[in-house]
Design a protein around this motif. Structure first.
Motif, short mmCIF file in Angstrom:
data_model
loop_
_atom_site.label_atom_id
_atom_site.label_comp_id
_atom_site.label_asym_id
_atom_site.label_seq_id
_atom_site.Cartn_x
_atom_site.Cartn_y
_atom_site.Cartn_z
N THR A 1 -4.36 -2.77 3.81
CA THR A 1 -4.56 -1.34 3.54
C THR A 1 -6.05 -1.09 3.43
OG1 THR A 1 -4.79 -1.29 1.11
CG2 THR A 1 -2.54 -1.42 1.99
N TYR A 2 -6.44 0.12 3.77
CA TYR A 2 -7.81 0.52 3.47
C TYR A 2 -7.77 1.24 2.11
CZ TYR A 2 -12.52 2.39 4.16
OH TYR A 2 -13.84 2.73 3.98
N ASN A 3 -8.38 2.40 1.96
CA ASN A 3 -8.50 3.01 0.62
C ASN A 3 -7.25 3.71 0.12
OD1 ASN A 3 -11.09 2.08 0.57
ND2 ASN A 3 -12.08 4.08 0.68
N ASN A 4 -6.27 3.95 1.01
CA ASN A 4 -5.04 4.63 0.61
C ASN A 4 -3.83 3.71 0.78
OD1 ASN A 4 -6.54 6.90 0.22
ND2 ASN A 4 -5.54 8.14 1.78
N GLN A 5 -2.81 3.94 -0.03
CA GLN A 5 -1.52 3.31 0.19
C GLN A 5 -1.08 3.56 1.62
OE1 GLN A 5 1.70 3.84 -2.70
NE2 GLN A 5 3.05 4.53 -1.08
N ASN A 6 -0.42 2.59 2.22
CA ASN A 6 0.19 2.81 3.53
C ASN A 6 1.58 2.17 3.56
OD1 ASN A 6 -0.19 0.07 4.01
ND2 ASN A 6 -2.04 0.37 5.25
N SER A 7 2.13 2.03 4.74
CA SER A 7 3.50 1.53 4.85
C SER A 7 3.58 0.02 4.57
CB SER A 7 4.07 1.86 6.23
OG SER A 7 3.22 1.38 7.25
N LEU A 8 2.43 -0.65 4.42
CA LEU A 8 2.44 -2.08 4.12
C LEU A 8 2.36 -2.36 2.62
CD1 LEU A 8 0.75 -1.69 7.00
CD2 LEU A 8 0.67 -4.16 6.82
N GLY A 9 1.58 -1.56 1.91
CA GLY A 9 1.42 -1.82 0.49
C GLY A 9 0.47 -0.85 -0.18
N GLY A 10 0.03 -1.21 -1.39
CA GLY A 10 -0.80 -0.32 -2.20
C GLY A 10 -2.28 -0.62 -2.06
N SER A 11 -3.09 0.41 -2.27
CA SER A 11 -4.54 0.28 -2.20
C SER A 11 -5.16 0.25 -3.58
CB SER A 11 -5.11 1.45 -1.41
OG SER A 11 -6.43 1.76 -1.83
N CYS A 12 -6.38 -0.27 -3.65
CA CYS A 12 -7.08 -0.38 -4.94
C CYS A 12 -7.40 0.98 -5.55
CB CYS A 12 -8.36 -1.20 -4.77
SG CYS A 12 -9.61 -0.43 -3.73
N TYR A 13 -7.41 2.04 -4.74
CA TYR A 13 -7.78 3.36 -5.28
C TYR A 13 -6.59 4.22 -5.68
CZ TYR A 13 -12.55 2.36 -3.82
OH TYR A 13 -13.79 1.80 -3.69
N GLU A 14 -5.38 3.75 -5.48
CA GLU A 14 -4.20 4.52 -5.90
C GLU A 14 -3.97 4.32 -7.41
OE1 GLU A 14 -2.55 6.56 -4.00
OE2 GLU A 14 -3.02 5.93 -1.95
N ASP A 15 -3.34 5.32 -8.02
CA ASP A 15 -3.01 5.20 -9.45
C ASP A 15 -2.04 4.04 -9.67
OD1 ASP A 15 -4.53 7.44 -9.86
OD2 ASP A 15 -2.82 8.82 -9.83
N GLU A 16 -1.10 3.87 -8.74
CA GLU A 16 -0.08 2.84 -8.89
C GLU A 16 -0.01 2.03 -7.61
OE1 GLU A 16 1.73 2.17 -11.57
OE2 GLU A 16 0.96 3.87 -12.74
N ASP A 17 0.33 0.77 -7.75
CA ASP A 17 0.44 -0.12 -6.60
C ASP A 17 1.88 -0.66 -6.55
OD1 ASP A 17 0.35 -2.17 -4.76
OD2 ASP A 17 -1.37 -3.18 -5.65
N SER A 18 2.55 -0.34 -5.45
CA SER A 18 3.96 -0.71 -5.27
C SER A 18 4.16 -2.21 -5.09
CB SER A 18 4.48 -0.05 -4.00
OG SER A 18 3.67 -0.44 -2.89
N GLY A 19 3.08 -2.92 -4.76
CA GLY A 19 3.25 -4.29 -4.26
C GLY A 19 3.53 -4.24 -2.77
N LEU A 20 3.72 -5.42 -2.21
CA LEU A 20 3.93 -5.55 -0.75
C LEU A 20 5.26 -4.91 -0.35
CD1 LEU A 20 2.50 -7.00 1.67
CD2 LEU A 20 3.97 -8.97 1.17
N ALA A 21 5.22 -3.96 0.58
CA ALA A 21 6.43 -3.25 1.01
C ALA A 21 7.15 -4.02 2.11
CB ALA A 21 6.05 -1.85 1.48
N ARG A 22 8.34 -3.52 2.49
CA ARG A 22 9.17 -4.23 3.48
C ARG A 22 8.43 -4.48 4.78
NH1 ARG A 22 15.05 -1.87 3.97
NH2 ARG A 22 14.06 -0.10 4.99
N TYR A 23 7.79 -3.45 5.30
CA TYR A 23 7.06 -3.58 6.56
C TYR A 23 5.83 -4.49 6.39
CZ TYR A 23 4.05 -1.97 10.43
OH TYR A 23 3.21 -1.88 11.51
N GLY A 24 5.23 -4.45 5.20
CA GLY A 24 4.08 -5.32 4.95
C GLY A 24 4.44 -6.79 5.08
N ARG A 25 5.63 -7.15 4.64
CA ARG A 25 6.08 -8.55 4.78
C ARG A 25 6.24 -8.92 6.25
NH1 ARG A 25 9.06 -7.17 -0.14
NH2 ARG A 25 10.98 -6.67 0.97
N GLN A 26 6.80 -7.99 7.01
CA GLN A 26 6.98 -8.22 8.45
C GLN A 26 5.63 -8.41 9.14
OE1 GLN A 26 10.16 -7.53 10.27
NE2 GLN A 26 11.18 -7.63 8.31
#
Lengths: 322, 322
Positions: B109-134
């Protein structure tokens, strides 16, 4: 007259004729799941051709007034919708452009987490992300309805609280009635009520359960129990009916391009393919049974009208503007 | 000979000449931040033209052996990298294609959350998402280095544990030495060590702090303290140096197309514009001070070699294959 908050699949002239026959006054159609910006324009353009070729049966609506006029003309109004806000490809300024092209309803996330927020199928839900807040601001400003059906519970709650306009859960049921990742918890539905939004009760068997699929009355009992949670002004219909879907369509809907593996979406492992429609809702025209069923389970004519169309029209009026 | 795990900006012939003069043997360059798939191909193609026009000074590397051969020829090896895996646009099969085109390092990820996971600048970080594992599975398989520099701490930890190959934090510092959202906690760095990966210490003032920017020796003391956390085999250099950046470049880097507002990225509100380079690293050729500085703060010649190039080469060898 019924308003259906969500249908998908390949619509044909026969589909439109069935909607007319069953007195369906308005349907929000799904123009895309995983498509990017240009592919979403392609889909919208194809929808325009399809609607133009069937202008005696259907017309595109951009406002609640449009819906009323189209219904008065004896046709079915269609609202253009997408099930994934990733169609903007991270470009905040495209919200206004898609709105200007007539798009009226967009789901923040489909089955996977995206740059806006978390999905119901992820292990963890981040809540509404930075870009997700920006998109809701723009959708509020541009007159687009925020749909939270496939969105994760935490992001759903965040979005309900963040949006300055009513939002929708266009096609889901209460998780307390049929537990499923795609369904919504009572606290989320209560927050939706406080936001002025609407939940559209779904007939998709995977998220409805066999019990509520036996008869129209059984299904309307589920609607009645949803009204107990959400209040009479916040429940509508969102069947999630899909037309003419074949295996490639389900594969696209579930796997898109994000995995080489198999994903079952809402299906249980015991029934990975197409879910049978409810026993009472085999032909599309059976949708006409809903209004009668609502009366049978005890709703007054005014209440039936709210659930069948009034609640959706109120939200559309508020969100889409004039 | 120095390997720099990350630089960005507009490289010119003068940049390449400076890298040669300072004995920089390899640099991972940033081909994109927010660009989509086609824009990322455009960028890669422009990089090919730039490298071809300066073939006496630089060449593209695809393997560790390439790097050694290019250095032996008296030139600087360039590794093609991107700071955002959204360039795949959700298409898992594009990982293989970009790898085949020579791309060797991509940040999840760059500065924003994306479909792979969370970014350092988001309030919350989901952890590695389904597509991120792929995507990690594919990057492992196709010989691409997973970069976690701007990724949120939770997703960083998930990715380190999930990846079957060593991963990198190409440009960040320990949060325990200079607290900043962009820097990494000691537990993440310890997990990186156990994974066999490398953290590239950065010289970007916003994430380094004024104290470590005073002299090359001061900065090398920071590297020494990083070695205390990560171990001598898991620390490298990743300056995060940007070349010829102007305000439109910073605006793009920070705001991309995701907001109409202002975002400051790593900058403090007190200094929203370009951060001054370290006092000791004004000209690009000052990068040559690092190896001397590492010796001054007490590293043996073998240890200096590991930090300067050996640790990166080991990871590249393992990840890129033959």
């Amino acid at each position: 007259m019924l308003i259906d908050g969500l249908q998908c699949g390949h619509f044909t002239r026969e589909t439109f004729a069935d909607l007319r026959q069953a007195d369906v006054g308005c349907v929000t159609v799904t123009c895309g799941f995983w498509e990017d910006a240009v592919e979403s324009l392609d889909s919208l353009a194809k929808w325009r051709d399809l609607i133009a070729a069937n202008a005696d049966l259907v017309a595109t609506a951009r406002t609640a007034a449009d819906i009323r006029a189209i219904v008065a003309s004896g046709r079915t109004a269609l609202l253009m919708g997408y099930q994934n806000a990733e169609l903007f490809q991270g470009r905040i300024r495209l919200v206004e452009l898609f709105a200007e092209l007539g798009v009226r309803c967009i789901q923040l996330t489909y089955n996977n987490q995206n740059s806006l927020g978390g999905s119901c199928y992820e292990d963890e839900d981040s809540g509404l992300a930075r870009y997700g807040r920006q998109v809701i601001d723009e959708m509020n400003r541009c007159g687009m309805l925020v749909d939270l059906s496939h969105v994760g519970n935490r992001t759903t709650m965040d979005a309900i609280r963040y949006s300055k306009k009513p939002v929708a859960i266009t096609h889901a049921n209460p998780d307390s009635l049929f537990p499923h990742k795609r369904n919504k918890t009572d606290d989320v539905i209560a927050a939706l009520r406080d936001n002025g939004g609407v939940i559209g009760c779904a007939t998709y068997r995977n998220i409805t359960g066999d019990e509520y699929c036996r008869t129209a009355e059984k299904w309307c009992e589920m609607v009645a129990r949803t009204v107990e949670i959400a209040g009479i002004d916040h429940v509508g219909i969102g069947t999630d009916r899909s037309h003419n879907f074949t295996k490639p369509d389900y594969d696209w809907m579930r796997m898109g391009r994000w995995t080489r593996g198999v994903d079952l979406g809402a299906s249980p492992a015991s029934r990975p393919g197409k879910a049978p429609p409810p026993d009472w809702f085999v032909a599309l025209t059976d949708i006409a049974l809903i209004e009668k069923g609502l009366a049978t389970v005890g709703f007054s004519p005014d209440e039936v009208a709210k659930i069948a169309n009034g609640n959706w029209l109120r939200v559309y009026e508020d969100v889409f503007g004039g």
